[in-house]
Structures are given as C-alpha cells and as structure tokens.
Motif scaffolding. Sequence first.
Motif, PDB file in Angstrom:
ATOM      1  N   ASP A   1      -2.868  21.597   3.965  1.00 58.93           N
ATOM      2  CA  ASP A   1      -3.797  20.663   4.597  1.00 58.93           C
ATOM      3  C   ASP A   1      -3.541  20.699   6.105  1.00 58.93           C
ATOM      4  OD1 ASP A   1      -5.180  18.538   5.660  1.00 58.93           O
ATOM      5  OD2 ASP A   1      -4.942  17.290   3.879  1.00 58.93           O
TER       6      ASP A   1
ATOM      7  N   VAL B   1      -5.504  19.606   8.496  1.00 61.16           N
ATOM      8  CA  VAL B   1      -6.413  18.708   9.217  1.00 61.16           C
ATOM      9  C   VAL B   1      -5.795  18.252  10.545  1.00 61.16           C
ATOM     10  CG1 VAL B   1      -7.531  16.439   9.100  1.00 61.16           C
ATOM     11  CG2 VAL B   1      -7.751  18.040   7.203  1.00 61.16           C
ATOM     12  N   ILE B   2      -4.494  17.965  10.548  1.00 64.25           N
ATOM     13  CA  ILE B   2      -3.824  17.612  11.810  1.00 64.25           C
ATOM     14  C   ILE B   2      -3.174  18.837  12.449  1.00 64.25           C
ATOM     15  CG2 ILE B   2      -1.791  16.401  12.730  1.00 64.25           C
ATOM     16  CD1 ILE B   2      -2.566  13.984  11.032  1.00 64.25           C
TER      17      ILE B   2
ATOM     18  N   ASN C   1     -11.027  17.883   1.126  1.00 65.55           N
ATOM     19  CA  ASN C   1     -10.022  17.846   0.056  1.00 65.55           C
ATOM     20  C   ASN C   1     -10.645  17.518  -1.296  1.00 65.55           C
ATOM     21  OD1 ASN C   1      -7.608  18.760   1.164  1.00 65.55           O
ATOM     22  ND2 ASN C   1      -7.270  16.809   2.215  1.00 65.55           N
TER      23      ASN C   1
ATOM     24  N   GLU D   1       0.738  19.023   3.677  1.00 63.61           N
ATOM     25  CA  GLU D   1       0.554  19.243   5.107  1.00 63.61           C
ATOM     26  C   GLU D   1       1.758  20.056   5.594  1.00 63.61           C
ATOM     27  OE1 GLU D   1       0.456  14.820   4.509  1.00 63.61           O
ATOM     28  OE2 GLU D   1      -0.095  14.926   6.632  1.00 63.61           O
TER      29      GLU D   1
ATOM     30  N   ALA E   1       0.149  11.572   9.175  1.00 66.66           N
ATOM     31  CA  ALA E   1       0.002  10.122   9.035  1.00 66.66           C
ATOM     32  C   ALA E   1       1.206   9.485   8.341  1.00 66.66           C
ATOM     33  CB  ALA E   1      -1.281   9.807   8.270  1.00 66.66           C
TER      34      ALA E   1
ATOM     35  N   LYS F   1     -10.861  17.509  12.006  1.00 70.99           N
ATOM     36  CA  LYS F   1     -10.347  17.011  13.296  1.00 70.99           C
ATOM     37  C   LYS F   1     -10.474  18.015  14.465  1.00 70.99           C
ATOM     38  CE  LYS F   1      -7.109  13.639  11.282  1.00 70.99           C
ATOM     39  NZ  LYS F   1      -7.484  12.280  11.598  1.00 70.99           N
TER      40      LYS F   1
ATOM     41  N   TYR G   1      -0.772  12.350   3.355  1.00 67.99           N
ATOM     42  CA  TYR G   1      -2.111  11.809   3.598  1.00 67.99           C
ATOM     43  C   TYR G   1      -3.120  12.942   3.499  1.00 67.99           C
ATOM     44  CZ  TYR G   1      -5.886   8.885   5.243  1.00 67.99           C
ATOM     45  OH  TYR G   1      -7.061   8.168   5.310  1.00 67.99           O
ATOM     46  N   HIS G   2      -4.057  12.800   2.557  1.00 66.04           N
ATOM     47  CA  HIS G   2      -5.080  13.840   2.407  1.00 66.04           C
ATOM     48  C   HIS G   2      -6.480  13.276   2.495  1.00 66.04           C
ATOM     49  CE1 HIS G   2      -2.035  16.805   1.659  1.00 66.04           C
ATOM     50  NE2 HIS G   2      -1.572  16.175   0.603  1.00 66.04           N
ATOM     51  N   GLY G   3      -6.616  11.983   2.863  1.00 66.29           N
ATOM     52  CA  GLY G   3      -7.938  11.403   3.028  1.00 66.29           C
ATOM     53  C   GLY G   3      -8.067  10.089   2.301  1.00 66.29           C
TER      54      GLY G   3
ATOM     55  N   SER H   1     -15.745  15.984   6.871  1.00 61.18           N
ATOM     56  CA  SER H   1     -14.473  15.306   7.148  1.00 61.18           C
ATOM     57  C   SER H   1     -13.372  15.969   6.337  1.00 61.18           C
ATOM     58  CB  SER H   1     -14.567  13.830   6.732  1.00 61.18           C
ATOM     59  OG  SER H   1     -14.695  13.742   5.318  1.00 61.18           O
ATOM     60  N   GLY H   2     -12.142  15.591   6.651  1.00 66.04           N
ATOM     61  CA  GLY H   2     -11.005  16.089   5.886  1.00 66.04           C
ATOM     62  C   GLY H   2     -11.015  15.561   4.456  1.00 66.04           C
ATOM     63  N   SER H   3     -11.431  14.303   4.293  1.00 69.09           N
ATOM     64  CA  SER H   3     -11.484  13.718   2.939  1.00 69.09           C
ATOM     65  C   SER H   3     -12.444  14.511   2.069  1.00 69.09           C
ATOM     66  CB  SER H   3     -11.967  12.266   2.997  1.00 69.09           C
ATOM     67  OG  SER H   3     -11.121  11.473   3.775  1.00 69.09           O
TER      68      SER H   3
ATOM     69  N   LEU I   1      -7.669  10.096  17.033  1.00 71.62           N
ATOM     70  CA  LEU I   1      -6.937  10.010  15.760  1.00 71.62           C
ATOM     71  C   LEU I   1      -6.465  11.422  15.422  1.00 71.62           C
ATOM     72  CD1 LEU I   1      -6.355   7.498  14.079  1.00 71.62           C
ATOM     73  CD2 LEU I   1      -8.469   7.864  12.855  1.00 71.62           C
ATOM     74  N   TRP I   2      -5.632  11.970  16.264  1.00 67.57           N
ATOM     75  CA  TRP I   2      -5.047  13.316  16.131  1.00 67.57           C
ATOM     76  C   TRP I   2      -6.109  14.408  16.272  1.00 67.57           C
ATOM     77  CZ3 TRP I   2       0.135  12.824  14.019  1.00 67.57           C
ATOM     78  CH2 TRP I   2       0.386  11.668  13.259  1.00 67.57           C
TER      79      TRP I   2
ATOM     80  N   ARG J   1       1.093   5.496  18.075  1.00 67.41           N
ATOM     81  CA  ARG J   1       0.865   4.886  16.781  1.00 67.41           C
ATOM     82  C   ARG J   1       2.215   4.616  16.142  1.00 67.41           C
ATOM     83  NH1 ARG J   1       0.065   4.970  12.162  1.00 67.41           N
ATOM     84  NH2 ARG J   1      -1.237   5.839  10.546  1.00 67.41           N
TER      85      ARG J   1
HETATM   86  N1  PXG Z   1      -5.780  15.447   5.683  1.00 68.61           N
HETATM   87  C1  PXG Z   1      -4.923  15.082   6.652  1.00 68.61           C
HETATM   88  C2  PXG Z   1      -3.639  15.834   6.794  1.00 68.61           C
HETATM   89  C3  PXG Z   1      -5.241  14.038   7.521  1.00 68.61           C
HETATM   90  O1  PXG Z   1      -4.373  13.685   8.471  1.00 68.61           O
HETATM   91  C4  PXG Z   1      -7.326  13.771   6.323  1.00 68.61           C
HETATM   92  C5  PXG Z   1      -6.960  14.832   5.511  1.00 68.61           C
HETATM   93  C6  PXG Z   1      -8.640  13.112   6.070  1.00 68.61           C
HETATM   94  O2  PXG Z   1      -9.533  13.423   7.066  1.00 68.61           O
HETATM   95  P1  PXG Z   1     -10.775  12.450   7.390  1.00 68.61           P
HETATM   96  O3  PXG Z   1     -11.561  13.259   8.384  1.00 68.61           O
HETATM   97  O4  PXG Z   1     -11.516  12.248   6.146  1.00 68.61           O
HETATM   98  O5  PXG Z   1     -10.215  11.161   7.922  1.00 68.61           O
HETATM   99  C7  PXG Z   1      -6.474  13.374   7.363  1.00 68.61           C
HETATM  100  C8  PXG Z   1      -6.881  12.237   8.247  1.00 68.61           C
HETATM  101  C9  PXG Z   1      -3.579   7.781  10.860  1.00 68.61           C
HETATM  102  C10 PXG Z   1      -4.798   8.426  10.321  1.00 68.61           C
HETATM  103  O6  PXG Z   1      -3.599   6.551  10.946  1.00 68.61           O
HETATM  104  C11 PXG Z   1      -4.776   9.757   9.952  1.00 68.61           C
HETATM  105  C12 PXG Z   1      -5.923  10.332   9.421  1.00 68.61           C
HETATM  106  C13 PXG Z   1      -7.086   9.589   9.293  1.00 68.61           C
HETATM  107  C14 PXG Z   1      -7.097   8.259   9.679  1.00 68.61           C
HETATM  108  C15 PXG Z   1      -5.946   7.661  10.189  1.00 68.61           C
HETATM  109  O7  PXG Z   1      -2.610   8.458  11.188  1.00 68.61           O
HETATM  110  N2  PXG Z   1      -5.853  11.651   9.000  1.00 68.61           N
END
Ligand code: PXG
Length: 464
Positions: free
Chosen positions: A261, A263-264, A126, A228, A233, A290, A155-157, A121-123, A61-62, A417
């Motif tokens: 952000d 995370v990716i 944030n 980001e 996402a 990630k 997308y931040h979580g 985690s990223g969530s 997942l990236w 995806r």
């Molecule tokens: N910030 C960014 C930029 C992300 O892409 C998160 C925070 C949250 O991280 P956690 O570790 O809590 O998941 C993400 C997560 C998708 C997909 O379908 C993308 C993410 C997570 C799940 C699915 O592209 N990115």
Amino acid sequence: MQITNHMPTSELQALDAAHHMHPFTTASELAQKGARVITQAQGCWLTDSDGTQILDAMAGLWCVNIGYGREELAEAAARQMRELPYYNTFFQTTHVPAIALAQRIAELAPGNLNTVFFASSGSEANDTNLRLIRTYWEAKGQPDRQVIISRWNAYHGSSVGSGSLGGMKGMHAQGGMPIPGIHHIDQPNWWAEGGDMTPKDFGHARALALEQAILAIGPDKVAAFIAEPIQGAGGVIVPPDSYWPEIQRIVDKYGILLVADEVICGFGRTGNWFGSQTMAIRPDIMTIAKGLSSGYQPIGGSVINDEIASVIGKVEFNHGYTYSGHPVACAVALENLRILDEEGIVEKVRNDIGPYLQKQFRALSDHPLVGEAQIVGMMGSIALTPDKSTRASFAAEPGTAGYITRERCFANNVIMRHVYDRMIISPPLIISHDEVDTLISRARLALDEAHEELDAKGLLTKVS
Ligand code: PXG
C-alpha cells in the motif's frame, strides 16, 4: 446565502458546525472549539481566516508532494475540463488522459507492474484490491484462497472493505467491521512492543508471525498479505531492517500475493518513486493515491503485475467506479508526475533536502521529551516519553501527551500530527532548507512548551 473567505471566522465556524460533519471528529467538541478555517495555500504555507501563516509539515494529509499553488496543475485541469470534462471508461470506451496516465504509471512502477485500475481514493483502490485478489485466485482455479492477511495498526482506508483490511481497532468497533476473511497479525513497532528484544530480533520475530499465521490458516487458503512499506497513519513506524527481507522470503515461499500500500510512501516520499524500492520488496500489486496528483484532484488506483492482469483478463471483472480514470483527475496527475520528474524532486528527497531534514529531525532526540526520532526520506516520527532509557509511557491516557504537543505545534503555527504519543511529519517534498530550519525550531519550541505543561499537570511520571 453567499459564503466567502471574507466572512468573520466565527460566522464560518458556526455555519460549519451547523451543517458540516467532519471525518474522525467528535462533532459536539469541535462545535464548541470552532474548526480552523483554511483560506489559501502556497508552497508549504497555509493561510487561515485570521490571516495567520502556518507551516504545513503534513503536506495536507500526506499528499501535497509538489507543494501548494502550482499553476500548471490548475491549467491542466481547466484545459481538460474544456476539452472533455467527463467520460467513463466502462462499456468499451477510453480517453487520452486515462491512457496516458496508465502508461506513465506503468513506466514508473517497478518490475512487471504494468497495468492500472483507477479509483478516486486509496480506500476505493484497496476495495478494488480485495475483490481483484479473490477473483484472481478463483480464475486461477484456487477458489479456496480467500484470506487476506494484514496487520494491526495498519491504515488502508475508511470504506467497509479497506477499513477491514486496516487494523485500527477503533474503526472496527463501529459499523460491523472487519468483514470475514481478513486476518490481522502484529505490527513491527519495536518502540512500543519490542520489550527486551533487539530491534533486529524483534523485526525477525514479527515477520515470522506471518509464516505462523499462514500455517495456522492453511497455506492453500491464504490469498495475499497487504502492508504499507512504512506504516503512516499508524505513527510512521519504520520497521527494523530485518523485517521486510523475511516477509519477502515468506510470501515467496507460500506463493501468496504481496500488496504494497503505497498511498503515503509512493511518489517520492521515501526518496524513491515507491516505498517498495526503498524497502527492497517486490510487490505483485501496489495501491496508489495521494501523491499521484499531489492531492490536487481525488485519484487513486491499483497497479497490478502482468501475471494478475493476464489471469483477470480472461474473466469479466464486475467492478468499477463512475470516476475510474476521471479525465480531469488523470490530466492533473500526469502534470504532477511531469513536475516530480522534470524538477528532479525525487532525487532531491534522496540526495539533498531529505538528508538535510533527516539530520535536523534526528537531532530532536536530545530533547527530554523525545525517546526516538525515526525518519525515512521525508516521513518521520518522534516517540514522546517521560523516560528514554526504559521507553516508558506517561501516567495518562495514551495520546494525552501527543495531543498536548499537537496543540502547542498549532499555537506555534506549524502543523504536525499526533498518533497517540508519537508526533509525525510528512512535509511537502519541495520544502526549502530554510523552511526545514523553521519547522524544526517551531517543533522544538512546541516540545519545550509541552514538556512544561506535562510537568505542571504532573503527567511526567512514568509507567513502564
Ligand atoms: N492507504 C494508506 C496507506 C493511507 O494512508 C489510505 C489507504 C486511504 O486513502 P483515502 O484516499 O481513501 O483516504 C490511506 C489514507 C491520517 C490519515 O490521519 C491518513 C490517511 C487518510 C486520512 C487520515 O494520518 N491515509
């Protein structure tokens, strides 16, 4: 009951449907279809329970930046588990893995970003940022600065805080989000929303939306802008070149914090250690997760600048997670960073495999179903369209063509995806030239088959 990889796929699927609830999934639909069971992985390749080999063009997942199957990370985890499997970092204690990882991140992070608050985690990271930003302004004697500006389709979580920061309307519709004090502005998605404007003018206009929001809310009430460097996402949306310089000018002008952000985008994905470097921005805070551990362990964090660290350092910050700075996760992340560094993986993304992938990927834009192919470093997306010249949508629910194409990718054993009608890649950074060729030829085949299917279903009619 012992459940193993050797059980028949159908039995595993039935047990999965009976007891396991999946993220972002309609359980009843999945139960009918049966989840794909992944049993092993090596390099860029997954193996499923039927023994099929699948090229993973999404790095999990990236996140699996160094690829699957690196013994060194397994060793680092085992070593750390034997020595100190867990201890917390609350109550005035610390340990070597957390110290060493924080020090290494400070070394790699740009500018004066020198302090790390760990999460899993990223969530979580944030969520930390939300509280940290507001606590910072309070500690600085500006308690009215509470509003955080973010973007639609960010997308931040998925926690209540980080999901509120994000701009996914489907998420906001469930569970009482967004929380108060978060304001969303439009995204720099020229393909979908640029109309007749040039990308340059559109990028500029979408950046000015930040200034308009600040003025409407009141400059003394705005705490931060979070984004980001390249939306992931949301569909790998590469902003026009005019966007980020203008955003940087605006956050500087009004003295609001810039949160990148990463995370990716972090840890090599865009050809530098961080996407902020690729986009030439100067964040005050970075969110990381990630690629920090290549997904081998759950770990994330907030990297903050010296000024925030110093102001926050004067109050007790009533925040933290049991696993903040988990020693095993830190040890694995450190080993991952060593490999990224010593094997020159980030440089290769910039100078070798990145440019190679970009060339092959952009060539897909000659396909009749492909409107544009955008790629930075090793994150890319293609916009599916029935008519490139007008950037038209399909005569179907948004996402229908994307879903059909994603299914054709699956059938051709390449994982890509889809986000509505954009197809995404984000492969492991260690992918070889030959594997890139395989990825592109399978993607092309999937596009051919999707084109045929869309045509047969009468879905190639356009809607401008
Ligand atoms: N910030 C960014 C930029 C992300 O892409 C998160 C925070 C949250 O991280 P956690 O570790 O809590 O998941 C993400 C997560 C998708 C997909 O379908 C993308 C993410 C997570 C799940 C699915 O592209 N990115």
